[in-house]
Design a protein around this motif. Structure first.
Motif, PDB file in Angstrom:
ATOM      1  N   ASN A 233       0.830  -1.099   0.063  1.00  0.00           N
ATOM      2  CA  ASN A 233       0.118  -0.131   0.051  1.00  0.00           C
ATOM      3  C   ASN A 233       0.930   1.386   0.100  1.00  0.00           C
ATOM      4  O   ASN A 233       0.363   2.328   0.426  1.00  0.00           O
ATOM      5  CB  ASN A 233      -1.191  -0.043   0.959  1.00  0.00           C
ATOM      6  CG  ASN A 233      -0.322  -0.002   2.479  1.00  0.00           C
ATOM      7  OD1 ASN A 233       0.831  -0.437   2.854  1.00  0.00           O
ATOM      8  ND2 ASN A 233      -0.902   0.459   3.570  1.00  0.00           N
ATOM      9  N   ILE A 234       2.084   1.126  -0.519  1.00  0.00           N
ATOM     10  CA  ILE A 234       2.910   2.559  -0.662  1.00  0.00           C
ATOM     11  C   ILE A 234       3.023   2.536  -2.357  1.00  0.00           C
ATOM     12  O   ILE A 234       3.258   1.691  -3.013  1.00  0.00           O
ATOM     13  CB  ILE A 234       4.417   2.080  -0.137  1.00  0.00           C
ATOM     14  CG1 ILE A 234       4.126   1.923   1.511  1.00  0.00           C
ATOM     15  CG2 ILE A 234       5.357   3.096  -0.302  1.00  0.00           C
ATOM     16  CD1 ILE A 234       5.527   1.230   1.886  1.00  0.00           C
ATOM     17  N   PHE A 262       5.446   8.813   5.628  1.00  0.00           N
ATOM     18  CA  PHE A 262       4.697   7.941   6.362  1.00  0.00           C
ATOM     19  C   PHE A 262       5.980   7.352   7.119  1.00  0.00           C
ATOM     20  O   PHE A 262       7.284   7.393   6.574  1.00  0.00           O
ATOM     21  CB  PHE A 262       4.143   6.779   5.752  1.00  0.00           C
ATOM     22  CG  PHE A 262       4.824   6.072   4.795  1.00  0.00           C
ATOM     23  CD1 PHE A 262       5.475   4.685   5.186  1.00  0.00           C
ATOM     24  CD2 PHE A 262       4.811   6.423   3.421  1.00  0.00           C
ATOM     25  CE1 PHE A 262       6.319   4.221   4.241  1.00  0.00           C
ATOM     26  CE2 PHE A 262       5.836   5.638   2.334  1.00  0.00           C
ATOM     27  CZ  PHE A 262       6.596   4.434   3.113  1.00  0.00           C
ATOM     28  N   ASN A 271       4.113   0.227   8.531  1.00  0.00           N
ATOM     29  CA  ASN A 271       4.045   1.572   8.357  1.00  0.00           C
ATOM     30  C   ASN A 271       2.837   2.268   8.875  1.00  0.00           C
ATOM     31  O   ASN A 271       1.819   1.802   8.748  1.00  0.00           O
ATOM     32  CB  ASN A 271       4.356   1.807   6.596  1.00  0.00           C
ATOM     33  CG  ASN A 271       3.410   0.958   5.636  1.00  0.00           C
ATOM     34  OD1 ASN A 271       2.204   1.189   6.082  1.00  0.00           O
ATOM     35  ND2 ASN A 271       3.767   0.098   5.209  1.00  0.00           N
ATOM     36  N   GLN A 272       3.100   3.597   8.965  1.00  0.00           N
ATOM     37  CA  GLN A 272       2.015   4.503   9.461  1.00  0.00           C
ATOM     38  C   GLN A 272       2.107   5.821   8.868  1.00  0.00           C
ATOM     39  O   GLN A 272       3.006   6.678   8.884  1.00  0.00           O
ATOM     40  CB  GLN A 272       2.284   4.549  10.775  1.00  0.00           C
ATOM     41  CG  GLN A 272       1.186   5.080  11.705  1.00  0.00           C
ATOM     42  CD  GLN A 272      -0.125   4.328  11.910  1.00  0.00           C
ATOM     43  OE1 GLN A 272       0.237   3.119  11.829  1.00  0.00           O
ATOM     44  NE2 GLN A 272      -1.007   4.829  11.263  1.00  0.00           N
ATOM     45  N   ARG A 273       1.117   6.076   8.111  1.00  0.00           N
ATOM     46  CA  ARG A 273       0.978   7.449   7.521  1.00  0.00           C
ATOM     47  C   ARG A 273       1.084   8.596   8.479  1.00  0.00           C
ATOM     48  O   ARG A 273       0.355   8.639   9.437  1.00  0.00           O
ATOM     49  CB  ARG A 273      -0.124   7.471   6.374  1.00  0.00           C
ATOM     50  CG  ARG A 273       0.313   8.081   5.168  1.00  0.00           C
ATOM     51  CD  ARG A 273      -0.679   7.836   4.202  1.00  0.00           C
ATOM     52  NE  ARG A 273      -0.041   6.928   3.158  1.00  0.00           N
ATOM     53  CZ  ARG A 273       0.867   7.208   2.355  1.00  0.00           C
ATOM     54  NH1 ARG A 273       1.453   8.298   2.388  1.00  0.00           N
ATOM     55  NH2 ARG A 273       1.480   6.308   1.355  1.00  0.00           N
TER      56      ARG A 273
END
Ligand SMILES: *[C@@H]1O[C@H](CO)[C@@H](O)[C@H](O)[C@H]1NC(C)=O
Ligand SMILES: *[C@@H]1O[C@H](CO)[C@@H](O)[C@H](O)[C@H]1NC(C)=O
Length: 317
Positions: A233-234, A262, A271-273
């Motif tokens: 999702n990047i 992120f 990962n975290q936006r």
């Protein structure tokens, strides 16, 4: 052409709210391509004329709010010139000088011109043999780097000579990166080359030594530093992923993809936006990390708010 808005967000442990900077070329037609940055200075370009291509360049320190217009480089007066121009801004610590390098494909040669802020003029350097395919040179460790058709080149800013760096052996043809702005990235003061796979992106650090010789880069000088996994999702299709900063504890990396920034945790690979307050709704196209500095842009500078109504330019030197 609409002009670009530039925002800055302070970063210590985390990103603070962004604020609008005063683009000195905002009111200019065809203005404001970012052509390089180094130690808080930003090189902006504007197209003055298309055929022959004439670029106007400005060095801007958004933090002291001073900018300086560079004289037009002599190469640009070639009447037949239609081609490609590359730029870079870097620091020559041996001479304590900031240098703008321009590579211009003119009449079948790749002319190289160097502008020193101290000397305040353009000087022609030896032509580059290969054709450059990345437009903006990356500054790291005393050199500016570009990708050419079959190799990567570094320009030693002290000696003003090029040196070669072989491309990673299995990274595919260099043409893959044709015109790609971010095929080379600078992270933590070092040059990196991102290598894309289906589900991972490996970041290789280039080990080079530009201190004494013209530049010495040996075979096997690419060293894998870290890998970003779970990239489903990047968005890294348009531009490669750009590493911006390590977290304070070193366990995470702040990364930029086509949708924004992120955090990527190196241990658990999640990962975290990050939502940056103060930015407009339209996606930002470019990010870079710079140190806020008081570096002078040299002689004949101007205040970037001079165009603001009712503002008196009392900082003029
Ligand atoms: C991954 O590590 C970070 C930092 O230690 C933590 O905040 C996060 O919750 C962890 N995520 C998972 C899925 O374990
Ligand atoms: C990817 O998806 C996860 C789970 O939905 C989400 O927590 C994370 O923020 C997303 N990462 C990015 C970079 O969008």
């Amino acid at each position: 052409m609409d002009s670009t808005d530039f925002y800055a967000a302070d970063f210590e442990d985390d990103l603070k709210a962004a604020f609008l900077l005063n683009n000195p070329l905002k009111s200019q037609h065809g203005g404001d391509l970012v052509c390089g940055s180094c130690n808080g200075l930003t090189l902006l370009g504007m197209i003055i004329n298309l055929t022959p291509l004439i670029m106007g360049l400005v060095i801007w320190n958004p933090f002291t709010r001073r900018y300086k217009k560079l004289p037009v480089c002599p190469v640009q007066t070639f009447p037949s010139y239609r081609g490609f121009m590359c730029f870079g801004l870097g620091y020559d610590s041996a001479h304590d000088d900031y240098k703008v390098v321009m590579i211009s494909k003119a009449d079948d040669s790749n002319q190289v011109w160097v502008f020193g802020l101290k000397s305040d003029f353009w000087r022609r350097s030896r032509d580059l043999e290969d054709e450059v395919t990345t437009s903006v040179g990356r500054f790291a460790n005393g050199a500016l780097y570009w990708i050419c058709k079959s190799k990567c080149v570094g320009f030693n800013l002290k000696k003003e000579v090029f040196f070669d760096i072989p491309l990673l052996s299995d990274c595919g043809p260099a043409s893959l990166f044709f015109n790609s702005f971010d095929a080379l990235v600078v992270f933590g003061g070092n040059l990196f080359f991102p290598k894309l796979h289906d589900k991972t992106i490996e970041f290789y650090l280039v080990v080079s030594d530009v201190s004494d010789k013209g530049g010495e880069v040996v075979e096997g000088s690419w060293r894998k530093e870290f890998t970003v996994e779970n990239v489903e999702n990047i968005s890294h299709d348009v531009f490669p992923l750009l590493p911006l900063a390590y977290s304070k504890d070193g366990g995470s990396i702040l990364l930029l993809d086509s949708s924004g920034v992120f955090w990527y945790n190196l241990e658990n690979k999640t990962n975290q936006r990050v939502i940056i307050a103060g930015l407009p709704d339209v996606p930002c196209s470019r990010y870079s990390v710079c140190w806020e500095s008081l570096v002078s842009v040299g002689k004949d500078s101007a205040f970037d708010g001079a165009a603001e109504e009712g503002r008196i330019d009392d900082l003029e030197e």
